[in-house]
Motif scaffolding. Sequence first.
Motif, PDB file in Angstrom:
ATOM      1  N   VAL A  44     -36.231 -35.733   3.716  1.00 25.45           N
ATOM      2  CA  VAL A  44     -36.253 -35.929   2.083  1.00 25.45           C
ATOM      3  C   VAL A  44     -34.876 -36.140   1.488  1.00 25.45           C
ATOM      4  O   VAL A  44     -33.868 -35.642   2.050  1.00 25.45           O
ATOM      5  CB  VAL A  44     -36.950 -34.286   1.555  1.00 25.45           C
ATOM      6  N   PHE A  45     -35.040 -37.092   0.661  1.00 24.18           N
ATOM      7  CA  PHE A  45     -33.795 -37.151  -0.166  1.00 24.18           C
ATOM      8  C   PHE A  45     -33.581 -36.329  -1.237  1.00 24.18           C
ATOM      9  O   PHE A  45     -34.270 -36.100  -2.015  1.00 24.18           O
ATOM     10  CB  PHE A  45     -33.778 -38.515  -0.588  1.00 24.18           C
ATOM     11  N   SER A  46     -32.311 -35.660  -1.279  1.00 21.99           N
ATOM     12  CA  SER A  46     -32.086 -34.875  -2.304  1.00 21.99           C
ATOM     13  C   SER A  46     -31.402 -35.503  -3.411  1.00 21.99           C
ATOM     14  O   SER A  46     -30.020 -35.708  -2.973  1.00 21.99           O
ATOM     15  CB  SER A  46     -31.383 -33.659  -1.810  1.00 21.99           C
ATOM     16  N   LYS A  47     -31.639 -35.574  -4.478  1.00 25.48           N
ATOM     17  CA  LYS A  47     -31.087 -36.159  -5.614  1.00 25.48           C
ATOM     18  C   LYS A  47     -29.844 -35.427  -6.012  1.00 25.48           C
ATOM     19  O   LYS A  47     -28.682 -35.757  -6.494  1.00 25.48           O
ATOM     20  CB  LYS A  47     -31.802 -36.569  -6.885  1.00 25.48           C
ATOM     21  N   SER A  48     -30.114 -33.910  -5.926  1.00 28.68           N
ATOM     22  CA  SER A  48     -29.101 -33.232  -6.653  1.00 28.68           C
ATOM     23  C   SER A  48     -27.933 -33.136  -5.585  1.00 28.68           C
ATOM     24  O   SER A  48     -26.601 -32.794  -6.007  1.00 28.68           O
ATOM     25  CB  SER A  48     -29.616 -31.665  -6.559  1.00 28.68           C
ATOM     26  N   MET A  49     -27.971 -33.550  -4.214  1.00 28.23           N
ATOM     27  CA  MET A  49     -26.918 -33.471  -3.181  1.00 28.23           C
ATOM     28  C   MET A  49     -26.454 -34.961  -2.907  1.00 28.23           C
ATOM     29  O   MET A  49     -25.609 -35.006  -2.202  1.00 28.23           O
ATOM     30  CB  MET A  49     -27.015 -32.401  -2.149  1.00 28.23           C
ATOM     31  N   ASN A  50     -27.480 -35.977  -3.118  1.00 26.95           N
ATOM     32  CA  ASN A  50     -27.210 -37.097  -2.782  1.00 26.95           C
ATOM     33  C   ASN A  50     -27.107 -37.434  -1.307  1.00 26.95           C
ATOM     34  O   ASN A  50     -26.287 -38.211  -0.976  1.00 26.95           O
ATOM     35  CB  ASN A  50     -25.992 -37.910  -3.432  1.00 26.95           C
ATOM     36  N   LYS A  51     -27.997 -36.828  -0.738  1.00 27.14           N
ATOM     37  CA  LYS A  51     -28.274 -36.997   0.848  1.00 27.14           C
ATOM     38  C   LYS A  51     -29.437 -36.709   1.282  1.00 27.14           C
ATOM     39  O   LYS A  51     -30.510 -36.068   0.473  1.00 27.14           O
ATOM     40  CB  LYS A  51     -27.293 -36.054   1.475  1.00 27.14           C
TER      41      LYS A  51
ATOM     42  N   ILE B 276     -19.114 -24.486  -6.749  1.00 26.00           N
ATOM     43  CA  ILE B 276     -17.820 -25.069  -6.521  1.00 26.00           C
ATOM     44  C   ILE B 276     -17.947 -26.282  -5.335  1.00 26.00           C
ATOM     45  O   ILE B 276     -16.903 -27.096  -5.237  1.00 26.00           O
ATOM     46  CB  ILE B 276     -16.637 -23.873  -5.966  1.00 26.00           C
ATOM     47  N   ASP B 277     -19.239 -26.528  -5.063  1.00 30.56           N
ATOM     48  CA  ASP B 277     -19.297 -27.692  -4.061  1.00 30.56           C
ATOM     49  C   ASP B 277     -20.622 -28.286  -4.415  1.00 30.56           C
ATOM     50  O   ASP B 277     -21.588 -27.579  -4.084  1.00 30.56           O
ATOM     51  CB  ASP B 277     -19.440 -27.039  -2.611  1.00 30.56           C
ATOM     52  N   LYS B 278     -20.540 -29.289  -5.121  1.00 31.41           N
ATOM     53  CA  LYS B 278     -21.654 -30.315  -5.430  1.00 31.41           C
ATOM     54  C   LYS B 278     -22.581 -30.547  -4.437  1.00 31.41           C
ATOM     55  O   LYS B 278     -23.784 -31.164  -4.403  1.00 31.41           O
ATOM     56  CB  LYS B 278     -21.245 -31.113  -6.155  1.00 31.41           C
ATOM     57  N   THR B 279     -22.194 -30.597  -3.064  1.00 29.08           N
ATOM     58  CA  THR B 279     -22.888 -31.155  -1.972  1.00 29.08           C
ATOM     59  C   THR B 279     -23.607 -29.782  -1.484  1.00 29.08           C
ATOM     60  O   THR B 279     -24.309 -30.001  -0.178  1.00 29.08           O
ATOM     61  CB  THR B 279     -22.018 -31.500  -0.790  1.00 29.08           C
ATOM     62  N   MET B 280     -23.734 -28.726  -1.818  1.00 32.06           N
ATOM     63  CA  MET B 280     -24.513 -27.596  -1.553  1.00 32.06           C
ATOM     64  C   MET B 280     -25.212 -27.104  -2.732  1.00 32.06           C
ATOM     65  O   MET B 280     -25.059 -25.959  -3.076  1.00 32.06           O
ATOM     66  CB  MET B 280     -23.275 -26.637  -1.069  1.00 32.06           C
ATOM     67  N   GLN B 281     -26.260 -27.630  -2.978  1.00 31.17           N
ATOM     68  CA  GLN B 281     -27.165 -27.236  -4.117  1.00 31.17           C
ATOM     69  C   GLN B 281     -28.417 -26.848  -3.467  1.00 31.17           C
ATOM     70  O   GLN B 281     -29.345 -27.704  -3.846  1.00 31.17           O
ATOM     71  CB  GLN B 281     -27.101 -28.318  -5.158  1.00 31.17           C
ATOM     72  N   TYR B 282     -28.621 -25.812  -2.417  1.00 31.79           N
ATOM     73  CA  TYR B 282     -29.787 -25.506  -1.740  1.00 31.79           C
ATOM     74  C   TYR B 282     -30.955 -24.890  -2.716  1.00 31.79           C
ATOM     75  O   TYR B 282     -32.303 -24.896  -2.163  1.00 31.79           O
ATOM     76  CB  TYR B 282     -29.270 -25.066  -0.429  1.00 31.79           C
TER      77      TYR B 282
ATOM     78  N   SER C 222     -36.402 -25.119  -4.203  1.00 36.32           N
ATOM     79  CA  SER C 222     -37.259 -24.684  -5.238  1.00 36.32           C
ATOM     80  C   SER C 222     -37.718 -25.842  -5.842  1.00 36.32           C
ATOM     81  O   SER C 222     -38.898 -25.501  -6.458  1.00 36.32           O
ATOM     82  CB  SER C 222     -36.672 -23.569  -5.976  1.00 36.32           C
ATOM     83  N   LYS C 223     -37.336 -27.044  -5.814  1.00 38.52           N
ATOM     84  CA  LYS C 223     -37.624 -28.361  -6.598  1.00 38.52           C
ATOM     85  C   LYS C 223     -37.984 -29.333  -5.820  1.00 38.52           C
ATOM     86  O   LYS C 223     -38.978 -29.622  -5.856  1.00 38.52           O
ATOM     87  CB  LYS C 223     -36.701 -28.443  -7.751  1.00 38.52           C
ATOM     88  N   GLU C 224     -36.908 -29.926  -5.297  1.00 39.20           N
ATOM     89  CA  GLU C 224     -37.092 -31.253  -4.585  1.00 39.20           C
ATOM     90  C   GLU C 224     -37.878 -31.158  -3.285  1.00 39.20           C
ATOM     91  O   GLU C 224     -38.924 -31.986  -3.191  1.00 39.20           O
ATOM     92  CB  GLU C 224     -35.817 -31.713  -4.236  1.00 39.20           C
ATOM     93  N   LEU C 225     -37.743 -30.127  -2.466  1.00 41.99           N
ATOM     94  CA  LEU C 225     -38.568 -30.107  -1.256  1.00 41.99           C
ATOM     95  C   LEU C 225     -40.142 -29.875  -1.556  1.00 41.99           C
ATOM     96  O   LEU C 225     -40.909 -30.179  -1.098  1.00 41.99           O
ATOM     97  CB  LEU C 225     -38.096 -28.931  -0.412  1.00 41.99           C
ATOM     98  N   ILE C 226     -40.242 -28.581  -2.453  1.00 44.25           N
ATOM     99  CA  ILE C 226     -41.531 -28.170  -2.584  1.00 44.25           C
ATOM    100  C   ILE C 226     -42.578 -29.627  -3.599  1.00 44.25           C
ATOM    101  O   ILE C 226     -43.724 -29.568  -2.986  1.00 44.25           O
ATOM    102  CB  ILE C 226     -41.509 -27.064  -3.779  1.00 44.25           C
ATOM    103  N   THR C 227     -41.630 -30.116  -4.247  1.00 40.51           N
ATOM    104  CA  THR C 227     -42.440 -31.591  -4.873  1.00 40.51           C
ATOM    105  C   THR C 227     -42.967 -32.558  -3.825  1.00 40.51           C
ATOM    106  O   THR C 227     -43.786 -33.001  -3.808  1.00 40.51           O
ATOM    107  CB  THR C 227     -41.243 -32.010  -5.929  1.00 40.51           C
ATOM    108  N   GLU C 228     -41.927 -32.658  -2.582  1.00 44.25           N
ATOM    109  CA  GLU C 228     -42.193 -33.543  -1.688  1.00 44.25           C
ATOM    110  C   GLU C 228     -43.565 -33.130  -0.706  1.00 44.25           C
ATOM    111  O   GLU C 228     -44.324 -33.955  -0.329  1.00 44.25           O
ATOM    112  CB  GLU C 228     -41.140 -33.965  -0.855  1.00 44.25           C
ATOM    113  N   ILE C 229     -43.272 -31.829  -0.318  1.00 45.30           N
ATOM    114  CA  ILE C 229     -44.380 -31.287   0.572  1.00 45.30           C
ATOM    115  C   ILE C 229     -45.857 -31.454  -0.206  1.00 45.30           C
ATOM    116  O   ILE C 229     -46.501 -31.749   0.448  1.00 45.30           O
ATOM    117  CB  ILE C 229     -43.799 -29.878   0.681  1.00 45.30           C
ATOM    118  N   ASP C 230     -45.891 -31.045  -1.520  1.00 49.21           N
ATOM    119  CA  ASP C 230     -47.092 -30.900  -2.234  1.00 49.21           C
ATOM    120  C   ASP C 230     -47.505 -32.393  -2.494  1.00 49.21           C
ATOM    121  O   ASP C 230     -48.650 -32.849  -2.614  1.00 49.21           O
ATOM    122  CB  ASP C 230     -46.916 -30.213  -3.476  1.00 49.21           C
ATOM    123  N   LYS C 231     -46.522 -33.455  -2.479  1.00 54.35           N
ATOM    124  CA  LYS C 231     -47.105 -34.859  -2.647  1.00 54.35           C
ATOM    125  C   LYS C 231     -47.359 -35.693  -1.234  1.00 54.35           C
ATOM    126  O   LYS C 231     -48.475 -36.298  -1.346  1.00 54.35           O
ATOM    127  CB  LYS C 231     -45.750 -35.569  -3.060  1.00 54.35           C
ATOM    128  N   LYS C 232     -46.837 -34.988  -0.141  1.00 56.84           N
ATOM    129  CA  LYS C 232     -46.930 -35.737   1.034  1.00 56.84           C
ATOM    130  C   LYS C 232     -48.139 -35.076   1.858  1.00 56.84           C
ATOM    131  O   LYS C 232     -48.851 -35.930   2.770  1.00 56.84           O
ATOM    132  CB  LYS C 232     -45.681 -35.861   1.814  1.00 56.84           C
TER     133      LYS C 232
END
Length: 274
Positions: free
Chosen positions: A27-34, A103-109, A114-124
Motif C-alpha cells: 500500500v502506498f502511504s500518501k502521508s509518508m510518501n512510501k 517530529i518525524d514526517k516519515t512516521m505517520q502510522y 486508521s485511514k489509508e490501510l483500512i481504505t485499501e483493504i475495504d477496496k481490494k
Amino acid sequence: MKKIISHIILLLLAFNVSAANVDTLVVFSKSMNKEIKNVVITPNSYKKNGNAFSVVYLLHGAGGDHKAWLGKSPDIKTYADQYNVVLVCPDGQKTSWYFDSPIDKTMQYETYISKELITEIDKKYNTIANKEHRAITGYSMGGHGALYLAFKHPDIWGVAASMSGGVDIRPFPLKWDIEKRLGVYAENPEVWEQNTVINLVHLLNGKNLKFLFDCGVDDFFYDANLRLHKKLLERNIPHDYIERPGGHTNNYWNNSIKYQMLFFSEFFKNTNNE
C-alpha cells in the motif's frame, strides 16, 4: 495394514492443515510518501463476490515487521478459517509505536493504519466495511498501538484488544526509540502525556468500544496494565481484563491470541444478531 493406517493418518493431518491463503499487499502511504507491506490472510471460504467478511488487524511489537505475527503465532492462519475472518498484519516499522510523530514526517502510522490501510483493504477485499465488523489487537508495542488507535478512533473499530501492551510509555523514556517519535521526555512531557494509552481513557464513554486487554504477571508491562484496569474501574468503563502467569514471550502471545480471537468472533456474531 500399517500402510493403510499411515495413509489414514496423513489424510487426517492434511484435513487439519489450514487452508487459509496468505498474501502480501503493498500500500502506498500518501502521508509518508512510501510503500508499506502488509500480510493479508483470507480464509479458505473467501470469495471476492460472495458474502463479505469481518476483518481483524494484528499489530506487531518493537523490532517486528508485517511477517512477525506469522512467526510469533503460526496458528493465526487456522483462525482465519475457524472464525471465517480476514486477518491483516501491517508493517508498523520496527519502532513506530503507531503514532503520528510530531517530529518525524516519515512516521505517520496512526494516519496510515486508521485511514489509508483500512481504505485499501475495504477496496481490494470483500469486507464488511463498518466498525461492527472491524477488530484490532497486538502484542507489546502493538498492544499499545491497538488500544491507542481504538481509543482515538472508536468510529473505525468496534472491538479491540491488547496483549502485554505498553499501555503507559512514560516509565520508559529511553526505551524502544519512543523519544525519536515524540521527542525527549524531559523536553516534551506534554506530548508524552497526550500519547500514552492510560491517559486516553477520557475518550471512552463506556458504549463506543468493546475491548479486552491481558498481561502476564511476570511481564515488565504488568504494572501499567494493572493501573489501566484500576483506572477503568474507577471511571466505570466496561472492559475485560485478564492476568495470568507468564512474561513478555512468544508462548504467552500465542496463547493469548486464542482467547482474543474468540472474543472478536463473539462480538461479530452478536452484532449480526442485533
